[in-house]
Write an enzyme that holds these catalytic residues in place. Structure first.
Site, PDB file in Angstrom:
ATOM      1  N   GLU A  56      30.186 -66.388   2.622  1.00  0.00           N
ATOM      2  CA  GLU A  56      31.017 -67.570   2.829  1.00  0.00           C
ATOM      3  C   GLU A  56      30.638 -68.574   1.747  1.00  0.00           C
ATOM      4  O   GLU A  56      29.457 -68.898   1.584  1.00  0.00           O
ATOM      5  CB  GLU A  56      30.770 -68.197   4.200  1.00  0.00           C
ATOM      6  CG  GLU A  56      31.372 -67.440   5.360  1.00  0.00           C
ATOM      7  CD  GLU A  56      31.082 -68.138   6.677  1.00  0.00           C
ATOM      8  OE1 GLU A  56      30.733 -69.337   6.655  1.00  0.00           O
ATOM      9  OE2 GLU A  56      31.183 -67.483   7.723  1.00  0.00           O
ATOM     10  N   ASP A  67      30.222 -80.002   9.898  1.00  0.00           N
ATOM     11  CA  ASP A  67      28.946 -79.588   9.337  1.00  0.00           C
ATOM     12  C   ASP A  67      27.844 -80.584   9.643  1.00  0.00           C
ATOM     13  O   ASP A  67      28.067 -81.795   9.705  1.00  0.00           O
ATOM     14  CB  ASP A  67      29.076 -79.419   7.814  1.00  0.00           C
ATOM     15  CG  ASP A  67      30.022 -78.288   7.460  1.00  0.00           C
ATOM     16  OD1 ASP A  67      29.791 -77.169   7.961  1.00  0.00           O
ATOM     17  OD2 ASP A  67      30.982 -78.502   6.708  1.00  0.00           O
ATOM     18  N   TYR A 182      35.110 -65.631  13.994  1.00  0.00           N
ATOM     19  CA  TYR A 182      33.837 -66.327  13.846  1.00  0.00           C
ATOM     20  C   TYR A 182      33.564 -67.071  15.151  1.00  0.00           C
ATOM     21  O   TYR A 182      34.244 -68.026  15.483  1.00  0.00           O
ATOM     22  CB  TYR A 182      33.950 -67.301  12.671  1.00  0.00           C
ATOM     23  CG  TYR A 182      32.663 -67.987  12.241  1.00  0.00           C
ATOM     24  CD1 TYR A 182      31.704 -68.411  13.159  1.00  0.00           C
ATOM     25  CD2 TYR A 182      32.432 -68.257  10.903  1.00  0.00           C
ATOM     26  CE1 TYR A 182      30.551 -69.056  12.756  1.00  0.00           C
ATOM     27  CE2 TYR A 182      31.282 -68.911  10.481  1.00  0.00           C
ATOM     28  CZ  TYR A 182      30.343 -69.302  11.408  1.00  0.00           C
ATOM     29  OH  TYR A 182      29.200 -69.955  11.009  1.00  0.00           O
TER      30      TYR A 182
END
Length: 281
Positions: A56, A67, A182
């Site tokens: 990734e 994040d 994911y």
């Protein structure tokens, strides 16, 4: 159940190879251009030999809301070093000159892609050798914006699922997902807590009822032992913040890369890969 319309691509081939080997994969995350273009290029090019099965590659953005602090900082370092969407694609193109097999998934946010132009971005990404996208701020209701055009262009659109994705929401999330799923193992930002193995086990089992795609698990995996625990359950373990932190630890007070930092980062990836590869005995 969702099916991958890109069944002959690098992502599908890699997961098929992993299944044939009887093991899970290691997916590594690094931010394009962090902390500078040359170091970023050296790390990226060294990841497959260190044991990364899929990569990734983060597209730096000024407001990476999903994040945690480590990846936010890496994004800012990359932007300060001059990294752009175009340069990120050039980084992939350079990688492809020496590696035709390792899948690369660009992970990021929609705003830079929108500013670049969706059609132009998809054409350039495909031409550079990008295999998939993870765009964390586009829900399924916005699939016409990027997801469906991406799949039509031959680029997988990997979807995130979380512990709060319920049975009603799951089919909506899975509808146009391709490449792999994911699973975000914690309800929060990257690089924070780790989920219990029993919770991951139940989550993967539930996801497998909704899709035939491989399931990768990430968020909160910091050590080879944790990666191995996930690799016993899922089709792949995703490690990002721990790798990015290792890279940041190799910078001096002025942000300059100390000698040996690239080798240290790749050595850590080797340890993660050894854990993943030994997980199922």
């Amino acid at each position: 159940m969702s099916a991958d319309p890109l069944s002959s691509g690098r992502i599908a081939r890699r997961f098929a190879a992993l299944k044939a080997e009887g093991r899970a994969g290691l997916i590594t995350f690094v931010t394009a251009g962090d902390p500078d273009p040359a170091t970023s290029r050296a790390v990226l090019h060294g990841l497959p030999a260190a044991g990364a099965d899929l990569i990734e590659l983060g597209m730096p953005f000024t407001d990476p809301m999903a994040d945690g602090p480590a990846i936010q900082a890496s994004s800012l370092r990359a932007l300060h070093a001059g990294m752009t969407v175009r340069k990120t694609l050039e980084l992939v193109r350079g990688f492809r000159e020496g590696d035709a097999d390792t899948p690369i998934i660009l992970m990021g946010y929609y705003n830079p892609i929108y500013a670049y132009g969706v059609d132009r971005f998809l054409a350039d990404a495909r031409d550079a050798g990008v295999d998939g996208l993870i765009v964390v701020d586009l829900p399924p209701e916005e699939d016409e914006e990027l997801c469906i055009p991406a799949v039509k262009a031959g680029v997988s659109f990997v979807r995130l699922t979380t512990p709060t994705t319920d049975e009603t929401r799951m089919p909506v999330v899975m509808k146009n997902t391709s490449g792999f799923v994911y699973y975000v193992s914690i309800a929060g930002i990257t690089g924070t807590a780790s989920a219990a193995n029993t919770a991951i086990d139940a989550a993967v089992e539930r996801l497998k009822r909704h899709t035939d795609l491989p399931v990768a698990v990430g968020f909160g995996i910091k050590t080879p032992a944790q990666a191995a625990d996930v690799a016993r359950i899922a089709d792949a373990a995703v490690v990002g913040s721990a790798i990015v932190t290792r890279l940041a630890d190799g910078l001096d007070g002025s942000g300059t890369v100390r000698p040996g930092t690239v080798e240290d980062v790749l050595g850590f990836v080797r340890e993660l890969a050894e854990g993943v590869r030994a997980a199922r005995g």
